[in-house]
Write an enzyme that holds these catalytic residues in place. Structure first.
Site, PDB file in Angstrom:
ATOM      1  N   TRP A 102       0.705  -1.208  -0.213  1.00  0.00           N
ATOM      2  CA  TRP A 102       0.257  -0.199  -0.001  1.00  0.00           C
ATOM      3  C   TRP A 102       1.313   1.411  -0.407  1.00  0.00           C
ATOM      4  O   TRP A 102       0.064   2.010  -0.749  1.00  0.00           O
ATOM      5  CB  TRP A 102      -1.192   0.119   0.987  1.00  0.00           C
ATOM      6  CG  TRP A 102      -2.124  -0.754   0.785  1.00  0.00           C
ATOM      7  CD1 TRP A 102      -1.673  -2.012   1.555  1.00  0.00           C
ATOM      8  CD2 TRP A 102      -3.027  -0.968   0.071  1.00  0.00           C
ATOM      9  NE1 TRP A 102      -3.489  -2.825   0.961  1.00  0.00           N
ATOM     10  CE2 TRP A 102      -3.689  -2.190   0.119  1.00  0.00           C
ATOM     11  CE3 TRP A 102      -3.325  -0.226  -1.009  1.00  0.00           C
ATOM     12  CZ2 TRP A 102      -4.489  -2.523  -0.627  1.00  0.00           C
ATOM     13  CZ3 TRP A 102      -4.554  -1.304  -1.888  1.00  0.00           C
ATOM     14  CH2 TRP A 102      -5.641  -1.454  -1.970  1.00  0.00           C
ATOM     15  N   ASP A 171      -1.895   6.959   6.355  1.00  0.00           N
ATOM     16  CA  ASP A 171      -2.887   5.926   5.471  1.00  0.00           C
ATOM     17  C   ASP A 171      -3.036   5.115   6.811  1.00  0.00           C
ATOM     18  O   ASP A 171      -2.204   3.932   7.315  1.00  0.00           O
ATOM     19  CB  ASP A 171      -2.583   5.170   4.547  1.00  0.00           C
ATOM     20  CG  ASP A 171      -3.162   3.922   4.023  1.00  0.00           C
ATOM     21  OD1 ASP A 171      -4.412   3.668   4.239  1.00  0.00           O
ATOM     22  OD2 ASP A 171      -2.927   3.041   2.851  1.00  0.00           O
ATOM     23  N   LYS A 195     -13.287  -1.332   5.834  1.00  0.00           N
ATOM     24  CA  LYS A 195     -11.775  -2.668   6.819  1.00  0.00           C
ATOM     25  C   LYS A 195     -12.287  -2.445   8.564  1.00  0.00           C
ATOM     26  O   LYS A 195     -13.025  -3.244   8.683  1.00  0.00           O
ATOM     27  CB  LYS A 195     -10.452  -1.669   7.017  1.00  0.00           C
ATOM     28  CG  LYS A 195     -10.044  -2.677   5.709  1.00  0.00           C
ATOM     29  CD  LYS A 195     -10.176  -2.022   3.962  1.00  0.00           C
ATOM     30  CE  LYS A 195      -8.845  -2.665   3.244  1.00  0.00           C
ATOM     31  NZ  LYS A 195      -8.427  -2.020   2.006  1.00  0.00           N
TER      32      LYS A 195
HETATM   33  C1  LIG Z   1      -7.572  -1.585   1.369  1.00  0.00           C
HETATM   34  C2  LIG Z   1      -6.270  -0.369   1.318  1.00  0.00           C
HETATM   35  C3  LIG Z   1      -5.889   0.016   0.652  1.00  0.00           C
HETATM   36  C4  LIG Z   1      -7.078   1.137  -1.005  1.00  0.00           C
HETATM   37  O1  LIG Z   1      -8.998   1.111   0.048  1.00  0.00           O
HETATM   38  P1  LIG Z   1      -9.593   1.444  -1.732  1.00  0.00           P
HETATM   39  O2  LIG Z   1     -10.512   1.304  -0.970  1.00  0.00           O
HETATM   40  O3  LIG Z   1      -9.989  -0.360  -1.933  1.00  0.00           O
HETATM   41  O4  LIG Z   1      -9.008   2.210  -2.429  1.00  0.00           O
HETATM   42  C5  LIG Z   1      -5.416   1.669   1.099  1.00  0.00           C
HETATM   43  N1  LIG Z   1      -4.647   1.487   1.616  1.00  0.00           N
HETATM   44  C6  LIG Z   1      -4.650   0.036   2.472  1.00  0.00           C
HETATM   45  C7  LIG Z   1      -4.151   0.151   3.449  1.00  0.00           C
HETATM   46  C8  LIG Z   1      -5.325  -0.481   2.906  1.00  0.00           C
HETATM   47  O5  LIG Z   1      -5.688  -1.677   3.645  1.00  0.00           O
END
Ligand SMILES: *Cc1c(COP(=O)(O)O)cnc(C)c1O
Length: 359
Positions: A102, A171, A195
């Site tokens: 990521w 993030d 998540k």
């Molecule tokens: C799932 C995830 C993303 C991407 O998320 P989307 O909503 O599918 O764009 C980005 N960063 C992390 C750490 C993730 O777990």
């Protein structure tokens, strides 16, 4: 009706109590004679839902008044582009810590603007440990430092908050609301909802207000944080139902005792699963103990030929979606807030039994 334990990394398990409440309110929201899905986003009923969700999130994370909370779309992935676009208007370079897949996707979007400097990479240890704080080497013109708090795929979680003097951008897609955080350490936090917040369709951005004035001119309106802050995230039609469901999750979290209570439960869940993995010669996890994720726990079988057998038997036992990401292989158990401790206990029991039969 049976609800199985769903270990999917995302969209992930939601609290049953939240889904039941949504079910009760589905056809007729609090006597209004219509579903939340059918409401105008500008109606007073929906505005109340939206404001309540924001207020509850602010309370849960103790977000100070000089931060805006934005409900945007496009997922965390859209914010990979949103970060450099919103923060590089006055020049400077986006600085990035690389702890996994990521992180790298975020770096790639900044590279499109020819502005990505990697301050350190965990590639040196094959993404099994976070680079040490002393090893982060920022560029002279760093406009911000971006990092991923919890690498959902590799299962590597940061064990410190970088302190470098430039605005920190994080993030937190797979770890937000899993434990208390000190928002004042950050310039920007963003997290996709599916998540640990609610259903897919929303990304939440928490941004310190002085950082709203740095967008590059070419930033599309629907990516401009300031435009969302100035318009209560209602620049266009927001993902109303996902916003409402996220609000139900926030309400549920408050009832559970907030993020402090979740942190205690999450630590216990993760500790017992790692303990079970470490106690066996049959399962393994390669991440350095200090960086082991509390949310996403990959584990490999010593004999990879048994992977499909494990997954089939797990599914039959009501333990769903344990297949690891294709780039890592093996298994991965995602155990966000909504995964009850009983689900982790059941997984451990299953793993012991499987080892006895196949080990
Ligand atoms: C799932 C995830 C993303 C991407 O998320 P989307 O909503 O599918 O764009 C980005 N960063 C992390 C750490 C993730 O777990």
């Amino acid at each position: 009706m049976t609800r199985h334990f769903n270990f999917c990394s995302g969209p992930a398990m939601l609290p049953t109590a939240v889904l039941e409440r949504a079910q009760q309110e589905m056809l007729d929201y609090q006597g209004k004679g219509l579903s939340v899905m059918e409401m105008s986003h500008r109606s007073s009923d929906f505005m109340a839902i939206a404001e309540r969700a924001e207020a509850d999130l602010r309370e849960l994370l103790a977000v100070p008044d000089n931060y805006s909370v934005l409900f945007m779309q496009g997922g965390a992935t859209m914010q990979f582009a949103g970060v450099p676009l919103n923060l590089l208007g006055n020049g400077g370079t986006g600085n990035y810590l690389d702890t996994g897949i990521w992180s790298q996707k975020a770096i790639r979007e900044a590279e499109h603007l020819d502005s990505a400097h990697v301050v350190a990479s965990a590639s040196d240890n094959r993404y099994t440990a976070a680079p040490a704080p002393a090893d982060l080497s920022l560029s002279d013109d760093a406009a911000y430092l971006h990092y991923c708090e919890n690498e959902t795929i590799g299962g590597l979680q940061m064990d410190y908050v970088p302190d470098t003097g430039v605005p920190l951008v994080c993030d937190m897609s797979s770890s937000i609301l899993s434990k208390p955080i000190d928002i004042t350490r950050y310039g920007v936090i963003y997290a996709g909802a599916q998540k640990n917040i609610g259903p897919a369709g929303i990304v939440i951005v928490i941004v310190r207000n002085d950082l709203l004035e740095r967008a590059r001119r070419e930033t599309p309106t629907l990516l401009k944080w300031k435009a969302f802050a100035d318009n209560g995230s209602m620049l266009n039609t927001p993902a109303t139902y996902a916003w409402y469901l996220s609000g139900l999750v926030f309400d549920w979290l408050k009832g559970q005792g907030g993020v402090e209570a979740m942190a205690r439960i999450n630590a216990r869940k993760a500790a017992k699963l790692y303990e079970a993995i470490d106690a066996s010669g049959f399962y393994g996890n390669p991440i350095a103990p200090a960086n082991r994720s509390q949310m996403n726990i990959p584990f490999m079988l010593a004999d990879e030929a048994l992977n499909p057998v494990f997954l089939n038997e797990a599914e039959e036992a009501g333990l769903l979606n344990l297949k690891g990401h294709r780039s890592v292989g093996g298994m991965r158990a995602s155990i966000y807030n909504a995964m009850p401790e009983a689900g982790v206990d059941r997984l451990i029991e299953f793993m012991r039994d499987f080892e006895q039969r196949h080990g």
